[in-house]
Design a protein around this motif. Sequence first.
Motif, short mmCIF file in Angstrom:
data_model
loop_
_atom_site.label_atom_id
_atom_site.label_comp_id
_atom_site.label_asym_id
_atom_site.label_seq_id
_atom_site.Cartn_x
_atom_site.Cartn_y
_atom_site.Cartn_z
N SER A 96 0.69 -1.22 -0.13
CA SER A 96 0.26 0.08 -0.14
C SER A 96 0.75 1.30 0.04
CB SER A 96 -0.95 -0.21 1.33
OG SER A 96 -0.10 -0.07 2.50
N ILE A 97 2.30 1.14 0.17
CA ILE A 97 2.97 2.49 0.43
C ILE A 97 3.09 3.14 -0.89
CG2 ILE A 97 5.17 1.41 -0.19
CD1 ILE A 97 6.24 2.93 2.34
N ILE A 98 2.97 2.40 -1.87
CA ILE A 98 2.88 3.36 -3.08
C ILE A 98 1.56 3.66 -3.86
CG2 ILE A 98 3.76 3.24 -5.70
CD1 ILE A 98 6.37 2.29 -4.82
N SER A 99 0.75 2.43 -3.81
CA SER A 99 -0.54 2.41 -4.45
C SER A 99 -1.51 3.19 -3.72
CB SER A 99 -1.17 0.97 -4.26
OG SER A 99 -1.31 0.56 -3.08
N ASN A 100 -1.45 3.73 -2.45
CA ASN A 100 -2.18 4.52 -1.50
C ASN A 100 -1.85 6.25 -2.30
OD1 ASN A 100 -3.44 2.72 -0.01
ND2 ASN A 100 -2.21 3.02 1.69
N GLU A 101 -0.62 6.24 -2.68
CA GLU A 101 -0.42 7.78 -3.06
C GLU A 101 -1.36 7.97 -4.47
OE1 GLU A 101 1.53 9.92 -1.87
OE2 GLU A 101 3.00 8.80 -0.49
N PHE A 102 -1.47 7.07 -5.19
CA PHE A 102 -2.30 6.86 -6.37
C PHE A 102 -3.80 6.91 -5.84
CE2 PHE A 102 1.62 5.39 -8.37
CZ PHE A 102 1.57 6.01 -9.34
N LYS A 103 -4.07 6.27 -4.88
CA LYS A 103 -5.46 6.07 -4.35
C LYS A 103 -5.76 7.45 -3.85
CE LYS A 103 -8.31 3.55 -1.06
NZ LYS A 103 -8.17 2.65 -0.11
N LEU A 109 1.78 15.53 -5.75
CA LEU A 109 2.34 16.52 -4.62
C LEU A 109 3.82 16.04 -4.45
CD1 LEU A 109 -0.76 17.34 -2.68
CD2 LEU A 109 0.20 18.62 -4.24
N LEU A 110 3.93 14.56 -4.52
CA LEU A 110 5.10 13.81 -4.09
C LEU A 110 6.11 14.01 -5.14
CD1 LEU A 110 6.48 11.94 -1.77
CD2 LEU A 110 5.64 10.20 -3.11
N LEU A 111 5.75 13.91 -6.26
CA LEU A 111 6.73 14.22 -7.33
C LEU A 111 7.20 15.48 -7.67
CD1 LEU A 111 5.28 11.27 -9.63
CD2 LEU A 111 6.91 11.18 -7.94
N ILE A 112 6.47 16.38 -7.27
CA ILE A 112 6.85 17.93 -7.41
C ILE A 112 7.99 18.28 -6.62
CG2 ILE A 112 4.64 18.75 -8.56
CD1 ILE A 112 3.99 19.75 -5.89
N ARG A 113 8.58 17.59 -5.49
CA ARG A 113 9.25 17.95 -4.89
C ARG A 113 10.90 17.64 -5.58
NH1 ARG A 113 8.04 14.90 0.99
NH2 ARG A 113 5.76 15.81 1.32
N PRO A 114 11.97 18.29 -5.07
CA PRO A 114 13.09 18.41 -5.86
C PRO A 114 13.80 16.96 -5.81
CG PRO A 114 13.24 19.32 -3.62
CD PRO A 114 11.79 19.25 -3.86
N THR A 193 9.46 -7.62 -1.19
CA THR A 193 9.89 -6.94 -2.32
C THR A 193 8.99 -7.19 -3.62
OG1 THR A 193 12.31 -7.10 -1.68
CG2 THR A 193 11.72 -6.47 -4.01
N LEU A 194 8.48 -8.49 -3.67
CA LEU A 194 7.59 -8.83 -4.81
C LEU A 194 6.36 -7.92 -4.38
CD1 LEU A 194 6.50 -10.51 -7.20
CD2 LEU A 194 5.91 -12.24 -5.50
N ALA A 195 5.84 -7.82 -3.47
CA ALA A 195 4.60 -7.17 -3.17
C ALA A 195 4.66 -5.63 -3.31
CB ALA A 195 4.24 -7.11 -1.35
N PHE A 196 6.03 -5.23 -3.05
CA PHE A 196 6.45 -3.76 -3.44
C PHE A 196 6.37 -3.46 -4.94
CE2 PHE A 196 9.39 -0.42 -4.00
CZ PHE A 196 8.97 0.63 -3.15
N THR A 197 6.77 -4.74 -5.61
CA THR A 197 7.02 -4.48 -7.16
C THR A 197 5.56 -4.36 -7.72
OG1 THR A 197 9.26 -5.62 -7.14
CG2 THR A 197 7.81 -5.53 -8.97
N ILE A 198 4.73 -5.31 -7.22
CA ILE A 198 3.30 -5.26 -7.79
C ILE A 198 2.34 -4.19 -7.44
CG2 ILE A 198 0.94 -6.89 -7.76
CD1 ILE A 198 2.69 -9.29 -6.84
N SER A 199 2.78 -3.53 -6.27
CA SER A 199 2.03 -2.31 -5.86
C SER A 199 2.36 -1.14 -6.89
CB SER A 199 2.44 -1.98 -4.61
OG SER A 199 1.71 -0.71 -4.29
N THR A 200 3.76 -1.28 -7.02
CA THR A 200 4.36 -0.31 -8.08
C THR A 200 4.03 -0.11 -9.38
OG1 THR A 200 6.41 -0.19 -6.45
CG2 THR A 200 6.70 1.12 -8.99
N LEU A 201 3.81 -1.47 -10.03
CA LEU A 201 3.73 -1.82 -11.28
C LEU A 201 2.05 -1.59 -11.90
CD1 LEU A 201 4.84 -2.85 -13.85
CD2 LEU A 201 4.24 -5.04 -13.38
N PHE A 202 1.26 -2.32 -10.61
CA PHE A 202 -0.25 -2.06 -10.96
C PHE A 202 -0.92 -1.03 -10.27
CE2 PHE A 202 1.24 -6.48 -12.22
CZ PHE A 202 0.90 -6.36 -13.45
#
Length: 288
Positions: A96-103, A109-114, A193-202
């Motif tokens: 959820s650590i990445i997918s929640n950012e999209f959700k 807002l995260l990506l406009i940081r330097p 790491t697999l869970a992290f990858t799937i969250s990032t990918l999908f």
Amino acid sequence: MGNFVNLVKNEQIKIYHLKSTWAMYILLTLFVVGGALISKFFGPEGVVSSDFQPTLHEYYMNTLGEVPAYDAWAFLYENMFLISVISLFTIIIASSIISNEFKWGTIKLLLIRPSTRAKILLSKYVSVFLFAITIMAFMMISSFIIGLIMFGVNGANPTLIVESGMSFTETTYLVQIQKDMVIGSASFILITTLAFTISTLFRSSAMAIGISIFLLLSNQMIAFFLSQYDWAKYILFLNMDLNQYTANGTPYIEGMTLGFSITMLIIYYIIFIAISWFSFTKRDVAGN
């Protein structure tokens, strides 16, 4: 470096801001306390029972002259099974650590940081394992303290006798706990790491949690069914369980070695990290 540390701190704040995170700690505490009460009122007085472990009981008697009383070290050692529960919790965080950012719509807002995308991705990945280390330390410390209150302690690091092949080996609780943690770390790191990858990918925490938990619970069964094929030794599942190379284990496929499995795990790890990096750093988020 200071910017990266701030990113990690920010991710930790996000993790511990969630009510679900504290629910994990509460649930883990209930497991520890419940286990202590069961051991106190229904468990054996010694570290082994003559009724259920007669051979080991006899070895203790012949080696030490007695069976040590059940104490905080024994309780902590028995509670190492909670690592599987911690694995589930960590998978949920990683998924959820990445997918929640999209959700939540906060990804822009995260990506406009330097900071670069790669650094942001790494901070999230590091934060997942910081959470795992923290909750693991909590489980071990709380287990020992509750065990100390309920059962007392037999010494700084008393002798532990474990089965080793067709015989028994003398060791200590600290050594055996460290050994079990090292052996179990391979599957823990790869599945997380697999869970992290799937969250990032999908960008789907549900998909990442579902697939990862399924693989965590069924990887030994999958490995067993595939072990009849020689080519299966290159598949992740047959290499994650490093217990197959201990005195009590047998490799799934004849000829497999510890070095081979570690090499395969490193290859899969690099692949997962590469997919995560490419997906997060190259994908357009303008439509999110």
